[in-house]
Design an enzyme around this catalytic site. Structure first.
Site, PDB file in Angstrom:
ATOM      1  N   PHE A   1       1.133   5.243   0.725  1.00 12.27           N
ATOM      2  CA  PHE A   1       0.527   6.284   1.557  1.00 12.27           C
ATOM      3  C   PHE A   1       1.115   7.633   1.167  1.00 12.27           C
ATOM      4  CE2 PHE A   1       0.460   2.350   3.880  1.00 12.27           C
ATOM      5  CZ  PHE A   1      -0.760   2.316   4.537  1.00 12.27           C
TER       6      PHE A   1
ATOM      7  N   THR B   1       0.846  -1.189   0.000  1.00 11.05           N
ATOM      8  CA  THR B   1       0.000   0.000   0.000  1.00 11.05           C
ATOM      9  C   THR B   1       0.883   1.240   0.000  1.00 11.05           C
ATOM     10  OG1 THR B   1      -1.866  -1.071   1.097  1.00 11.05           O
ATOM     11  CG2 THR B   1      -1.750   1.322   1.257  1.00 11.05           C
TER      12      THR B   1
END
Length: 357
Positions: free
Chosen positions: A260, A258
């Site tokens: 960010f 992921t």
């Protein structure tokens, strides 16, 4: 003396030297802070581009056995602890504690920062905008499930800038107060992890109901003490909420990562490798998007991502989010973006920041 004792004695002496050097470094940093205060009362104690320059220099000089990633983690903690001597950074993250956003925040800012749990992504933006936090950390994209749309939507209306990005490898665990996976009838989690574990769930718990929560940690908190439910969350949540690990590595891809964004009010200065994110809308007519994208191709500017989102209250009209390689202060990119802005109904640079690849 045994050989192992000789090595330990050498390590002890090195530790003593490290202790003196770390404290000496901290004292110099405090003096720099005092000098800044004398020069300008509004000066920023946190200088992220200076930290980045130090880390890049040390990585170039690193010959092992520690990896570059380990060197960065060590010095991030050193920066964090040093800054805490004057004014700890306040960082808003998607809470509660033990979410992946929390872990990404700690990875980037170090444990000595002050971390403020926010109930949703919109609240993170509000915290930074109103000065409650210095920075916020928000998820923007997963390698399996794609874009986190709520983050993109927030940028359509927020004046905040992207200051940096953090990449975090994600491993999902099935957590429960129950001890047998066969007793699980309902699974709680955020929509992104549920999507990232879709194949595993279909194979192992095809009849289990899915309940949506605002975060993985809130899912873990919800199932605590209940025997017929489980949460998909990170391993840290099992320790924090006292849950059993019924299964591990649920994600459908071993490379589940992921990305960010670190959001704030100040623009980031150029690093060695940079990325720029923009958002724009164009006239709804044949070929308009193609002509827009050709502008980048004509100037040999590489686009690493393009994502469309519907405009609120304007059916069938869209905002386009684009990531491109390079910094807006580079002459060619700057000219290209100015040309693009003239062709758009709406245009905004969300930020130029280090490309963490």
């Amino acid at each position: 003396m045994r050989p192992i004792d000789v090595y330990r004695d050498k390590i002890d002496k090195i530790d003593d030297q490290l202790l003196k050097l770390i404290n000496r470094r901290a004292a110099l940093a405090v003096q720099i802070g005092k000098e800044k205060s004398r020069q300008n009362a509004k000066i920023h104690f946190h200088v992220p581009h200076r930290e980045r320059e130090i880390i890049e220099r040390l990585k170039q000089a690193n010959t092992g056995p520690f990896s570059d990633e380990t060197i960065e983690l060590v010095f991030r903690e050193l920066f964090s602890a040093t800054l805490a001597l004057e004014k700890p950074l306040r960082i808003s993250f998607l809470g509660p504690e033990a979410t992946f956003t929390h872990q990404a925040s700690v990875k980037h800012f170090g444990h000595s920062s002050t971390f403020l749990s926010a109930p949703n992504i919109e609240s993170i933006f509000s915290d930074v905008e109103n000065g409650k936090s210095d920075y916020g950390v928000v998820p923007v994209e997963n390698s399996i499930e794609g874009a986190v749309n709520v983050t993109l939507d927030c940028f359509a209306e927020s004046p905040l800038l992207i200051c940096d990005e953090v990449n975090l490898k994600i491993s999902h665990y099935l957590l429960s107060s129950a001890s047998d996976i066969k007793s699980v009838k309902t699974i709680y989690s955020h929509p992104q992890p549920l999507g990232q574990c879709r194949q595993w769930l279909n194979r192992n718990l095809p009849l289990a109901a899915h309940e949506i929560t605002s975060s993985t940690a809130s899912a873990a908190k919800t199932v605590r003490g209940k025997k017929s439910v489980a949460a998909i969350a990170g391993k840290l949540a099992s320790d924090l909420y006292g849950l059993n690990i019924l299964a591990e590595n649920l994600q459908d891809s071993a490379d589940n990562t992921t990305r960010f964004w670190v959001i704030g009010k100040e623009p980031a200065k150029a690093a060695k490798r940079n990325k720029t994110s923009i958002v724009f809308s164009i006239k709804d007519e044949a070929g308009s998007l193609l002509h827009t994208l050709q502008l980048f191709a004509k100037n040999s500017i590489n686009l690493s991502k393009i994502q469309s989102r519907p405009l609120r209250n304007r059916p069938w009209e869209y905002l386009f989010y684009v990531d491109l390689e390079g910094h807006q202060d580079e002459e060619l990119i700057g000219k290209t973006l100015k040309t693009l802005a003239k062709k758009c109904l709406f245009f905004r640079i969300l930020g130029s920041y280090p490309n963490r690849g």
